[in-house]
Write an enzyme that holds these catalytic residues in place. Structure first.
Site, mmCIF file in Angstrom:
data_model
loop_
_atom_site.group_PDB
_atom_site.id
_atom_site.type_symbol
_atom_site.label_atom_id
_atom_site.label_comp_id
_atom_site.label_asym_id
_atom_site.label_seq_id
_atom_site.Cartn_x
_atom_site.Cartn_y
_atom_site.Cartn_z
ATOM 1 N N GLN A 141 8.782 -44.726 -51.052
ATOM 2 C CA GLN A 141 9.714 -44.443 -49.915
ATOM 3 C C GLN A 141 10.566 -45.408 -49.097
ATOM 4 N N THR A 142 9.838 -46.327 -48.664
ATOM 5 C CA THR A 142 10.510 -47.547 -47.950
ATOM 6 C C THR A 142 11.468 -48.292 -48.915
ATOM 7 N N GLY A 177 2.850 -49.590 -52.146
ATOM 8 C CA GLY A 177 1.749 -50.191 -52.613
ATOM 9 C C GLY A 177 1.502 -49.707 -54.197
ATOM 10 N N GLN A 232 -17.672 -63.120 -21.113
ATOM 11 C CA GLN A 232 -17.726 -62.699 -22.389
ATOM 12 C C GLN A 232 -17.926 -61.352 -22.169
ATOM 13 N N GLU A 270 2.905 -47.199 -42.245
ATOM 14 C CA GLU A 270 2.709 -45.407 -42.056
ATOM 15 C C GLU A 270 3.222 -45.188 -40.735
HETATM 16 C C1 LIG Z 1 -12.423 -45.484 -44.107
HETATM 17 C C2 LIG Z 1 -11.936 -44.405 -44.475
HETATM 18 C C3 LIG Z 1 -10.697 -44.827 -45.343
HETATM 19 C C4 LIG Z 1 -9.096 -44.092 -44.844
HETATM 20 C C5 LIG Z 1 -8.506 -45.408 -44.715
HETATM 21 C C6 LIG Z 1 -7.058 -44.826 -44.337
HETATM 22 C C7 LIG Z 1 -6.219 -46.005 -44.077
HETATM 23 C C8 LIG Z 1 -4.860 -45.797 -45.168
HETATM 24 C C9 LIG Z 1 -4.374 -47.110 -45.256
HETATM 25 C C10 LIG Z 1 -2.822 -46.967 -45.915
HETATM 26 C C11 LIG Z 1 -2.273 -48.448 -46.693
HETATM 27 C C12 LIG Z 1 -0.928 -48.574 -46.451
HETATM 28 C C13 LIG Z 1 -0.074 -47.481 -46.715
HETATM 29 C C14 LIG Z 1 1.301 -47.369 -46.116
HETATM 30 C C15 LIG Z 1 1.988 -46.303 -46.834
HETATM 31 C C16 LIG Z 1 3.377 -46.260 -46.007
HETATM 32 O O1 LIG Z 1 3.615 -46.955 -45.063
HETATM 33 S S1 LIG Z 1 4.315 -45.169 -46.447
HETATM 34 C C17 LIG Z 1 5.883 -45.071 -45.388
HETATM 35 C C18 LIG Z 1 5.422 -44.647 -44.140
HETATM 36 N N1 LIG Z 1 6.829 -44.631 -43.443
HETATM 37 C C19 LIG Z 1 6.942 -44.143 -42.226
HETATM 38 O O2 LIG Z 1 6.054 -43.672 -41.613
HETATM 39 C C20 LIG Z 1 8.401 -43.968 -41.670
HETATM 40 C C21 LIG Z 1 8.218 -43.575 -40.278
HETATM 41 N N2 LIG Z 1 9.388 -42.905 -40.097
HETATM 42 C C22 LIG Z 1 9.275 -41.390 -39.765
HETATM 43 O O3 LIG Z 1 8.370 -40.561 -39.987
HETATM 44 C C23 LIG Z 1 10.508 -40.743 -39.681
HETATM 45 O O4 LIG Z 1 11.897 -41.434 -39.828
HETATM 46 C C24 LIG Z 1 10.631 -40.497 -37.962
HETATM 47 C C25 LIG Z 1 10.576 -41.877 -37.173
HETATM 48 C C26 LIG Z 1 9.749 -39.364 -37.432
HETATM 49 C C27 LIG Z 1 12.080 -39.812 -37.526
HETATM 50 O O5 LIG Z 1 12.257 -38.915 -38.703
HETATM 51 P P1 LIG Z 1 13.587 -37.909 -38.372
HETATM 52 O O6 LIG Z 1 13.780 -37.039 -39.529
HETATM 53 O O7 LIG Z 1 14.763 -38.648 -38.245
HETATM 54 O O8 LIG Z 1 13.393 -37.170 -37.021
HETATM 55 P P2 LIG Z 1 13.661 -37.216 -35.730
HETATM 56 O O9 LIG Z 1 15.163 -37.072 -35.811
HETATM 57 O O10 LIG Z 1 13.151 -38.396 -34.813
HETATM 58 O O11 LIG Z 1 13.138 -35.688 -35.027
HETATM 59 C C28 LIG Z 1 13.599 -34.510 -35.748
HETATM 60 C C29 LIG Z 1 12.532 -33.589 -35.143
HETATM 61 O O12 LIG Z 1 11.514 -33.664 -36.181
HETATM 62 C C30 LIG Z 1 10.187 -33.919 -35.604
HETATM 63 N N3 LIG Z 1 9.385 -34.537 -36.496
HETATM 64 C C31 LIG Z 1 9.463 -35.661 -37.019
HETATM 65 N N4 LIG Z 1 8.798 -36.252 -37.857
HETATM 66 C C32 LIG Z 1 7.684 -35.202 -37.906
HETATM 67 C C33 LIG Z 1 6.568 -35.121 -38.626
HETATM 68 N N5 LIG Z 1 6.013 -36.031 -39.357
HETATM 69 N N6 LIG Z 1 6.040 -33.793 -38.623
HETATM 70 C C34 LIG Z 1 6.639 -32.859 -37.719
HETATM 71 N N7 LIG Z 1 7.610 -32.895 -37.015
HETATM 72 C C35 LIG Z 1 8.161 -34.334 -37.020
HETATM 73 C C36 LIG Z 1 10.545 -34.630 -34.448
HETATM 74 O O13 LIG Z 1 9.477 -34.420 -33.476
HETATM 75 C C37 LIG Z 1 11.757 -33.773 -33.799
HETATM 76 O O14 LIG Z 1 11.299 -32.728 -33.086
HETATM 77 P P3 LIG Z 1 12.475 -31.939 -32.263
HETATM 78 O O15 LIG Z 1 12.299 -32.918 -31.170
HETATM 79 O O16 LIG Z 1 13.385 -31.640 -33.186
HETATM 80 O O17 LIG Z 1 11.608 -30.739 -31.848
HETATM 81 C C1 LIG Z 2 0.999 -53.866 -45.885
HETATM 82 C C2 LIG Z 2 2.025 -52.610 -45.999
HETATM 83 C C3 LIG Z 2 2.017 -51.559 -47.145
HETATM 84 C C4 LIG Z 2 3.065 -50.684 -46.753
HETATM 85 N N1 LIG Z 2 2.742 -49.836 -48.071
HETATM 86 C C5 LIG Z 2 3.872 -48.697 -48.219
HETATM 87 C C6 LIG Z 2 3.947 -48.015 -49.049
HETATM 88 O O1 LIG Z 2 2.878 -47.704 -49.844
HETATM 89 N N2 LIG Z 2 4.722 -46.870 -49.397
HETATM 90 C C7 LIG Z 2 6.129 -47.208 -48.554
HETATM 91 O O2 LIG Z 2 7.095 -46.407 -48.700
HETATM 92 N N3 LIG Z 2 6.198 -47.984 -47.472
HETATM 93 C C8 LIG Z 2 5.202 -48.931 -47.319
HETATM 94 N N4 LIG Z 2 5.293 -49.750 -46.501
HETATM 95 C C9 LIG Z 2 6.315 -49.849 -45.548
HETATM 96 C C10 LIG Z 2 6.105 -49.413 -44.132
HETATM 97 O O3 LIG Z 2 6.024 -47.924 -44.173
HETATM 98 C C11 LIG Z 2 7.312 -49.868 -43.240
HETATM 99 O O4 LIG Z 2 7.359 -51.254 -43.259
HETATM 100 C C12 LIG Z 2 7.257 -49.239 -41.893
HETATM 101 O O5 LIG Z 2 7.242 -47.830 -41.851
HETATM 102 C C13 LIG Z 2 8.015 -50.038 -40.857
HETATM 103 O O6 LIG Z 2 9.301 -49.657 -41.166
HETATM 104 P P1 LIG Z 2 10.373 -51.012 -41.132
HETATM 105 O O7 LIG Z 2 9.691 -51.754 -41.993
HETATM 106 O O8 LIG Z 2 11.687 -50.657 -41.722
HETATM 107 O O9 LIG Z 2 10.164 -51.633 -39.745
HETATM 108 P P2 LIG Z 2 11.745 -51.478 -38.684
HETATM 109 O O10 LIG Z 2 11.991 -50.166 -38.195
HETATM 110 O O11 LIG Z 2 12.694 -52.299 -39.058
HETATM 111 O O12 LIG Z 2 10.850 -52.173 -37.568
HETATM 112 C C14 LIG Z 2 11.548 -53.381 -36.887
HETATM 113 C C15 LIG Z 2 11.620 -53.538 -35.526
HETATM 114 O O13 LIG Z 2 12.473 -52.528 -34.982
HETATM 115 C C16 LIG Z 2 11.933 -51.862 -34.229
HETATM 116 N N5 LIG Z 2 12.516 -50.482 -34.331
HETATM 117 C C17 LIG Z 2 12.892 -49.764 -35.373
HETATM 118 N N6 LIG Z 2 13.617 -48.540 -34.912
HETATM 119 C C18 LIG Z 2 13.555 -48.546 -33.818
HETATM 120 C C19 LIG Z 2 14.236 -47.617 -32.550
HETATM 121 N N7 LIG Z 2 14.703 -46.337 -33.089
HETATM 122 N N8 LIG Z 2 13.726 -47.791 -31.115
HETATM 123 C C20 LIG Z 2 13.043 -49.048 -30.900
HETATM 124 N N9 LIG Z 2 12.737 -49.824 -31.706
HETATM 125 C C21 LIG Z 2 13.005 -49.588 -32.978
HETATM 126 C C22 LIG Z 2 10.413 -51.766 -34.416
HETATM 127 O O14 LIG Z 2 10.052 -51.234 -33.392
HETATM 128 C C23 LIG Z 2 10.172 -53.143 -34.897
HETATM 129 O O15 LIG Z 2 9.897 -53.818 -33.792
HETATM 130 C C24 LIG Z 2 4.136 -50.714 -46.125
HETATM 131 C C25 LIG Z 2 4.259 -51.966 -45.188
HETATM 132 C C26 LIG Z 2 3.259 -52.756 -45.141
HETATM 133 C C27 LIG Z 2 3.600 -53.807 -44.266
#
Ligand SMILES: CCCCCCCCCCCCCCCC(=O)SCCNC(=O)CCNC(=O)[C@H](O)C(C)(C)COP(=O)(O)OP(=O)(O)OC[C@H]1O[C@@H](n2cnc3c(N)ncnc32)[C@H](O)[C@@H]1OP(=O)(O)O
Ligand SMILES: Cc1cc2nc3c(=O)[nH]c(=O)nc-3n(C[C@H](O)[C@H](O)[C@H](O)COP(=O)(O)OP(=O)(O)OC[C@H]3O[C@@H](n4cnc5c(N)ncnc54)[C@H](O)[C@@H]3O)c2cc1C
Length: 607
Positions: free
Chosen positions: A80-81, A120, A273, A367
Site C-alpha cells: 500500500q504505502t 514487508g 525506581q 499501521e
Molecule cells: C503477539 C501476537 C502477534 C500479533 C502481532 C501483531 C503485530 C503486527 C505487526 C505488523 C508489522 C508491521 C505491519 C505494518 C503494515 C503497514 O503499515 S500497512 C500500511 C498501513 N497504513 C496505514 O495505516 C495508513 C493510515 N491511513 C489511513 O488509514 C487513512 O488514510 C485515514 C487516515 C483513515 C484517512 O482515510 P480517508 O479515506 O482519507 O478517510 P477520512 O477522509 O479521514 O475519513 C472519511 C470517513 O471514513 C472513516 N474512516 C476512515 N478510516 C476508516 C476505517 N479504517 N474504518 C472505518 N471508517 C473509517 C472516517 O472516520 C470518516 O468517517 P466520517 O467522519 O465521514 O463519518
Molecule cells: C517497520 C515498518 C513496516 C511497514 N510495513 C508496511 C507494510 O507492510 N505495508 C505498507 O503498505 N506499509 C508499511 N509501512 C509503512 C507505514 O504504514 C507508514 O510509514 C505509516 O502509515 C506512516 O505513514 P507515512 O510514512 O506516510 O508518515 P507521514 O504521514 O508522512 O508522517 C510524517 C509526519 O507527518 C505527520 N502527519 C501526517 N499527516 C498529518 C495530518 N493530517 N495531520 C497532522 N500531522 C500529520 C505525522 O504525524 C508524522 O509526524 C511500514 C512502515 C514501517 C516503519
C-alpha cells in the site's frame, strides 16, 4: 551460583496465587513467538496479505488465492504505502488502468513518489503483491482499490517484466527489523487480468463499467483495522517483556545504603525506581485487558458486518485507531524507560532491551502514524458531539458524552486519599476530563466558518482530547475486568492495586488536564499522589510475582538482566566473553596503527 534462585526471597513475599495470575497472560508467549518468527520468514503474511484477501476478494477469488497463500505456494506482501504517501491512502499515485480491448488492468508507477516503499517482504521474498492503486476507467479516477499482482516467477524467483524491486535498505539500529525485507517496487505498465482486481466491495464489468460498493467504502480499510487491534495485544507483550526484565533486575541490583557492613539497598526499594517502574507494570496489565476487550469488540463487528450491520464500524475504527496509538506509544516509551531503569547494563545487547526497543518502536508509525490515528479519533468525537443536538444518544465508548451536560457540572467529591481507590470516583473524574476536553474543542471548532480549517488549527488540542478519551477507555476496561469473577487467593486484590496505580498515575501525569478543566482541585490532585505512593508500597512485595505471572522463559526474554534466577553478574561476565572482540588479547590493527604512535620518540617531552 548455578541452580540457585537469587530471587527466591522476593518470590516468597507474594501475597497472591501466581499460577492463577499466569492464566491472565496465557497465550502471550506462543502467539508472539509464532507471529514474530513466522512473519520474519514470510513478510506480514499472517497479518496483512491473507486478511486483506479475505476482506476484499470475492468468494471465487478467495477460493483461487487463499489455498495458495495458506500453503505458501505464493508469498504475499501488503503493498500500500508509497515513497510519497503512507498516511494519506487516498493520495496514493500508483495507477491501474482498465484496458477493455484485452480485459486487463495496466499497473503503472507514474512518478518516483509512486514507488511502493516499505511493504514487508516486498524486497526479496514476496512473489505477489496486494497492490493498492488508483482505478482508472476511460480516464476517470475511481480512487484506491486492491489488485493482486504477481511480481516474481514461481520457477526461478526472478522479477517479471515491468517490475523493478529492491530492498529499501538498513533500518533503525541493528534491530531485528533488518531481518525484514521491507521493499520498493516500481510498476512499468504491468498487465494483469481483470479478475485480479479484488472485487468483493466494488467491481469492474467486462464492458468496463464500474459498479460501486453498496457498503461503506471504508471496508476496504478493513485489514488495517484488523491489524491495529492485534497491535494493541502485541503492545501488552512487548511492554510486559521489558517490565519483566527491569523488575527482576531492580530486585537484584543493590546500590548505596550499606550500614555497618549490611547489604546495599535493592534499587527496587527506592521510591523513584518504584514511581517509574510500577506504573509500567500496571500499564502492561491495563493494555492486556483492553486488548482482550478490543478483540471481542472487533469479533462482534465482524459478525455485524456479515449481517450488513455497519452500526459499530465508525466506533470500531475510532477504538482500533486510538488504542493502537496510545498503547504503542506507552509500550515504546515504556521499553526505553525500562532500559534506563537498568542503568548502564540496560544498554548492553545482552540485556535484551536495545533489541526489543529497536524492533518495537516502529509500531508507533506502521499501521497508522500515531498522531494521524488520534486525529481520526478526534474526528469521531467531534462528529458524535455534533449529533447530540439532534438527539442522537451516543452508546458504547462515547456513552459518557450523552451525559456531557451533567459532566460539565461535575466536581470530584474526594476528601481523603483512599477515596481515589473507589472505581466509580476514578471513572467519573476521567469521564469529566475527557468530556470537557472534547466539548471545549467542539465549542472552539464552532467559531470557524470552515470546519476543516478549524480542525487543522485546533488539531493539537483535538489530539489531547482524543488521548483523554482513549485513556478513559483503558481505565474503564480495567475496572470492568475486575468486576468479573477472578479466582485465586489475592489475585483480584493485586489486580485492584494495579488498576488504581494505572489510573492514578495517569491522573498525576495529566494533572494539568484535570485542573484546567476544573474536574478536581489541587488538594484532590495531591491526595491522588499520596495514594499512589501508598499503592507502590503495596505492590512492592508482589512485584517479582507479578512479572513471573507473565510466564516468559529466559529464552523468550533473551536477557541476562531478566533471568528467572536473578543470577546476573556471572552471566553478564560470561556473556561479555562470548564477544568476538575477546577472542584475542591484542586488538586487530594495534600493530599497524597504534603501536607506531606509542613508539614515536618524545621531542622535549612532547610527541
Ligand atoms: C503477539 C501476537 C502477534 C500479533 C502481532 C501483531 C503485530 C503486527 C505487526 C505488523 C508489522 C508491521 C505491519 C505494518 C503494515 C503497514 O503499515 S500497512 C500500511 C498501513 N497504513 C496505514 O495505516 C495508513 C493510515 N491511513 C489511513 O488509514 C487513512 O488514510 C485515514 C487516515 C483513515 C484517512 O482515510 P480517508 O479515506 O482519507 O478517510 P477520512 O477522509 O479521514 O475519513 C472519511 C470517513 O471514513 C472513516 N474512516 C476512515 N478510516 C476508516 C476505517 N479504517 N474504518 C472505518 N471508517 C473509517 C472516517 O472516520 C470518516 O468517517 P466520517 O467522519 O465521514 O463519518
Ligand atoms: C517497520 C515498518 C513496516 C511497514 N510495513 C508496511 C507494510 O507492510 N505495508 C505498507 O503498505 N506499509 C508499511 N509501512 C509503512 C507505514 O504504514 C507508514 O510509514 C505509516 O502509515 C506512516 O505513514 P507515512 O510514512 O506516510 O508518515 P507521514 O504521514 O508522512 O508522517 C510524517 C509526519 O507527518 C505527520 N502527519 C501526517 N499527516 C498529518 C495530518 N493530517 N495531520 C497532522 N500531522 C500529520 C505525522 O504525524 C508524522 O509526524 C511500514 C512502515 C514501517 C516503519
Amino acid at each position: 551460583m548455578e541452580g540457585v534462585d537469587h530471587l527466591a526471597h522476593e518470590r516468597n513475599k507474594a501475597q497472591f496465587d501466581v499460577a492463577v495470575m499466569k492464566a491472565v497472560w496465557a497465550g502471550s508467549r506462543d502467539a508472539y513467538e509464532l507471529f514474530h518468527r513466522f512473519s520474519r520468514l514470510v513478510a506480514n503474511d499472517p497479518e496483512m496479505f491473507i486478511p486483506a484477501i479475505k476482506a476484499q476478494a470475492t468468494e471465487e477469488q478467495q477460493k483461487q488465492w487463499l489455498p495458495l497463500a495458506n500453503k505458501m505456494k505464493i508469498i504475499g506482501s501488503y503493498t500500500q504505502t508509497e515513497l510519497g504517501h503512507g498516511s494519506n491512502v487516498r493520495g496514493l499515485e500508483t495507477t491501474a488502468t482498465f484496458d477493455p480491448k484485452t480485459d486487463e488492468f495496466v499497473l503503472n508507477s507514474p512518478t518516483l513518489t509512486a514507488t511502493k516503499w516499505w511493504p514487508g517482504g516486498l524486497g526479496k521474498i514476496a512473489t505477489h503483491a496486494l497492490a493498492h492503486a488508483r482505478l482508472i476507467i476511460d480516464d476517470k479516477d475511481y480512487g484506491v482499490h486492491g489488485f493482486l499482482v504477481q511480481l516474481r516467477s514461481l520457477d526461478d524467483h526472478l522479477t517479471l517484466p515491468g517490475i523493478t524491486i529492491g530492498d529499501i535498505g538498513m533500518k533503525y539500529g541493528s534491530g531485528a527489523y533488518n531481518t525484514m525485507d521491507n521493499g520498493s517496487l516500481i510498476f512499468d505498465h504491468v498487465r494483469i487480468p481483470r479478475n485480479q482486481m479484488l472485487m468483493r466491495l466494488s467491481q469492474v464489468t467486462r464492458e468496463g463499467k464500474y459498479v460501486p460498493s453498496n457498503v461503506p467504502r471504508q471496508l476496504s480499510y478493513g485489514t488495517m483495522v484488523y491489524v491495529r487491534q492485534k497491535i494493541v495485544f502485541d503492545a501488552s507483550i512487548a511492554l510486559s517483556r521489558a517490565v519483566c526484565i527491569s523488575t527482576r533486575y531492580s530486585a537484584v541490583r543493590r546500590q548505596f545504603g550499606s550500614h555497618n557492613g549490611s547489604p546495599e539497598t535493592q534499587v527496587i526499594d527506592y521510591k523513584t525506581q518504584q514511581a517509574r517502574l510500577f506504573p509500567l507494570l500496571a500499564s502492561a496489565y491495563a493494555i492486556r485487558f483492553v486488548s482482550e476487550w478490543l478483540n471481542s469488540f472487533y469479533k462482534d463487528l465482524l459478525q455485524r458486518l456479515e449481517a450488513k450491520d455497519f452500526s459499530t464500524l465508525p466506533e470500531a475504527h475510532a477504538c482500533t485507531a486510538g488504542l493502537k496509538s496510545i498503547t504503542t506509544s506507552v509500550a515504546a516509551d515504556g521499553i526505553e524507560e525500562c532500559r534506563k531503569l537498568c542503568g548502564g547494563h540496560g544498554y548492553l545487547t545482552s540485556s535484551g532491551l536495545p533489541e526489543l526497543s529497536a524492533v518495537y518502536i516502529p509500531a508507533c508509525t506502521y499501521e497508522g502514524d500515531n498522531v494521524v490515528m488520534l486525529l481520526q479519533v478526534a474526528r469521531y468525537l467531534m462528529k458524535t458531539i455534533s449529533q447530540l443536538k439532534s438527539g442522537n444518544k451516543p452508546v458504547g465508548t462515547t456513552a459518557y458524552l450523552g451525559r456531557a451536560e451533567q459532566l460539565m457540572q461535575y466536581h470530584s467529591d474526594v476528601l481523603r486519599a483512599e477515596d481515589w481507590l473507589k472505581p466509580n470516583v476514578v471513572v467519573e473524574a476521567f469521564e469529566a476530563r475527557a468530556a470537557r476536553m472534547s466539548m471545549a474543542c467542539a465549542q472552539n471548532l464552532s467559531k470557524f466558518n470552515n470546519p476543516e480549517d478549524g480542525f487543522q488549527e485546533l488539531s493539537a488540542d483535538l489530539v489531547e482530547a482524543a488521548t483523554a478519551h482513549c485513556q478513559l477507555i483503558i481505565v474503564s476496561k480495567f475496572i470492568e475486568k475486575l468486576q468479573q469473577d477472578i479466582p485465586g487467593k489475592g489475585v483480584k486484590e493485586q489486580l485492584g492495586v494495579l488498576r488504581s496505580i494505572y489510573a492514578l498515575f495517569l491522573l498525576h501525569k495529566h494533572i494539568g488536564d484535570f485542573l484546567s478543566t476544573d474536574c478536581i482541585t489541587p488538594k484532590q490532585g495531591y491526595l491522588a499522589n499520596e495514594q499512589l505512593r501508598s499503592l507502590y508500597s503495596q505492590v512492592r512485595p508482589n512485584a517479582i510475582a507479578l512479572v513471573d505471572a507473565f510466564n516468559y522463559t529466559d529464552h523468550f526474554l533473551s536477557s541476562v538482566l531478566g533471568r528467572y534466577d536473578g543470577n546476573v553478574y556471572p552471566k553478564l561476565y560470561e556473556e561479555a566473553w562470548k564477544d568476538p572482540l575477546n577472542d584475542t588479547s591484542i586488538p586487530d590493527g594495534f600493530h599497524e596503527y597504534v603501536q607506531p604512535m606509542l613508539k614515536q620518540p618524545l621531542h622535549h617531552g612532547r610527541l
